[in-house]
Motif scaffolding. Structure first.
Motif, PDB file in Angstrom:
ATOM      1  N   LEU A 184       0.833  -1.202   0.000  1.00  0.00           N
ATOM      2  CA  LEU A 184       0.000   0.000   0.000  1.00  0.00           C
ATOM      3  C   LEU A 184       0.867   1.252   0.000  1.00  0.00           C
ATOM      4  N   LEU A 242      -5.622  -3.798  -2.679  1.00  0.00           N
ATOM      5  CA  LEU A 242      -6.798  -3.215  -2.033  1.00  0.00           C
ATOM      6  C   LEU A 242      -7.814  -4.265  -1.600  1.00  0.00           C
ATOM      7  N   GLY A 247     -11.097   0.052  -1.786  1.00  0.00           N
ATOM      8  CA  GLY A 247     -11.230   0.234  -3.222  1.00  0.00           C
ATOM      9  C   GLY A 247     -12.554  -0.195  -3.813  1.00  0.00           C
ATOM     10  N   ALA A 298      -8.216   4.467   1.716  1.00  0.00           N
ATOM     11  CA  ALA A 298      -6.866   3.906   1.705  1.00  0.00           C
ATOM     12  C   ALA A 298      -5.890   4.826   2.428  1.00  0.00           C
TER      13      ALA A 298
END
Length: 507
Positions: A73, A151, A157, A495
């Protein structure tokens, strides 16, 4: 053996190395058209970056992160913030009469698939236009792979509102044949091997179609890559001026379908949905929106044409209908292409561009786990289903909801997640708009720029603010805010909140 060695290299270093190696493509293109100075800029910067990254790969291959999913990430964040620095290096050497901030913002817009440009088209060489589209194309591929490999395991997402059988199949894809959890590095590798050829093949097919339709080789490649990445990037020959005509627009519209639902190009979600795309919720919502908005726009143009006595122009009426449909689909997928008949429709009726409507379409956005931005159609459906249920409760307060039909498709917590995302999206848009106004922009321009950046629809800002090249006149603070907002819009605020969560960093 080699694959195992490469998987020990951090994901960001792998992405950076691929990005540096891709500079050879514009170098060869520039060499083919005798633009030797441009070719040297890409070649030398690419070689220099590859040498630095090779040393970095050797230095970091032994350091294994304790939380690989977290490092992926972080690598995704780095791809949209640091890789544009690399992409801007050769462009800065070529376009020497501008500051690096302008070039960096341009490359952030490309890497995040936002599109748009700070420069007039004639100010950049043809190879630089190709590089912008190529950078956006790479950004789109990163989005495709990251959706499944990064994700999805984090339930981000859009996967947080995916239906039950979709989520179960996605979880199945994350396990090995022995039932054990798949290594995150292997998950990224498998997603790349599966989706990369599809992405490349679709781009090649559209390139061939546009070339056969009459566009030049370079222009058709730029438009093909921009369509697949939904960046809307073009050179001086825009879609509205394309020699491919309506045939090229029909082809682009067909390939924009891949930005409406992941089930159009991947089986990692619902396999049954591949056989019954007509039942796909995102495609059905998109179809209803395109039809409804197109009819409304056509009626608007027809009424205006009736008032000026041009309703007997059948060709103009059909052009207005197609131009509205293509442009609506383009902005719904956050691509931002305008049909040649979009301008003709305005000439037919004498009405201007409904900018507010385009802003609304971009905010709706395309499909989950695609290159499109915005709120996403699946979240819109979730909010609609919840609203329908709440209205039913108002009529029948004592009713008990059953888990049948469409209700079963929304997972537990999906409605709350959709509302949380929508509120964060609205709050972020308000905050970014306020930040733009503090830099000197008026409210209308600040709001349009905030929506364009947050939904990754760069051409929208050009339309509202007055055409290509106008973004370069923005204050430096506005450009910095715009670049940051593009990254937020591409990664999504959930995120980023995951990255800011202290628990996420505890091993």
């Amino acid at each position: 053996m080699m694959g195992g060695v490469l998987r020990r290299v951090p994901l960001f270093v792998q992405l950076a190395a691929f990005h540096a190696a891709s500079m050879m493509v514009p170098a060869l293109h520039a060499l083919s058209i005798d633009a030797h100075r441009v070719a040297q800029a890409f070649f030398y910067n690419g070689v220099l970056l590859l040498a630095v990254l090779a040393a970095l790969a050797v230095a970091t291959a032994r350091d294994r992160s304790r939380n690989i999913t977290r490092s992926h990430l972080v690598a995704l964040l780095g791809a949209f913030t640091i890789l544009p620095v690399m992409a801007a290096m050769p462009v800065s050497d070529i376009v020497s009469d501008t500051r690096f901030l302008n070039v960096y913002t341009e490359m952030v817009a490309a890497m995040t698939t936002t599109g748009g440009s700070l420069f007039p088209a004639d100010r950049l060489p043809e190879t630089v236009h190709l590089w912008r589209a190529f950078v956006a194309w790479q950004g789109g591929l990163v989005v495709w792979v990251a959706a499944v490999a990064v994700l999805a395991p984090l339930n981000l997402g859009g996967y947080e509102v995916a239906e039950g059988n979709v989520r179960r199949h996605a979880d199945l894809e994350q396990t090995r044949t022995d039932g054990q959890a798949m290594n995150p590095d292997l998950r990224v590798f498998r997603a790349m091997v599966t989706l990369g050829p599809i992405y490349l093949g679709l781009t090649g097919i559209l390139w061939a179609i546009l070339t056969i339709a009459g566009e030049g080789a370079t222009t058709s490649l730029i438009h093909a890559m921009s369509t697949m990445s939904t960046s809307g990037i073009s050179d001086g020959t825009t879609i509205a001026r394309s020699t491919a005509g309506i045939g090229g627009e029909v082809a682009i519209a067909a390939f924009l379908m891949f930005a409406l639902s992941r089930q159009t190009f991947s089986t990692d979600m619902n396999r049954d949905g591949m056989r019954h795309l007509a039942q796909d919720r995102e495609l059905r919502i998109a179809g209803m929106l395109v039809v409804a908005v197109t009819v409304a726009l056509f009626a608007r143009h027809w009424i205006a044409a009736f008032e000026v006595g041009t309703t007997d122009d059948v060709g103009g009426a059909l052009g207005a209908l197609w131009g509205s449909a293509f442009t609506v689909l383009s902005f719904l997928t956050t691509t931002g292409f305008e049909s040649a008949h979009w301008q003709a429709a305005q000439s037919w009726s004498g009405l201007g561009t409904p900018s507010v409507l385009l802003l609304g379409l971009a905010m709706f956005g395309g499909g989950v786990a695609t290159t499109a931005g915005g709120v996403k159609l699946l979240r819109i459906y979730t909010l609609y289903a919840h609203g329908q249920r709440e209205m039913s409760v108002l009529v029948y307060p004592s009713s008990v909801a059953g888990m049948q039909g469409r209700g079963r498709r929304i997972p537990s917590g999906g409605i709350e997640a959709a509302w949380v995302f929508f509120m964060l999206f609205a709050t972020t848009m308000a905050g970014v708009t306020l930040a733009f106004t503090l830099t000197g922009l008026d409210f209308e321009d600040a709001l349009a720029l905030a929506v364009a950046c947050l939904t990754t629809t760069g051409p929208l800002a050009e339309i509202v603010l007055g055409g290509k090249g106008t973004l370069t006149t923005l204050p430096d603070a506005s450009k910095v805010i715009a670049a940051a907002t593009m990254v937020i819009g591409r990664l999504e605020v959930l995120a980023l909140f995951a990255l800011l969560n202290p628990n996420f960093w505890r091993d």
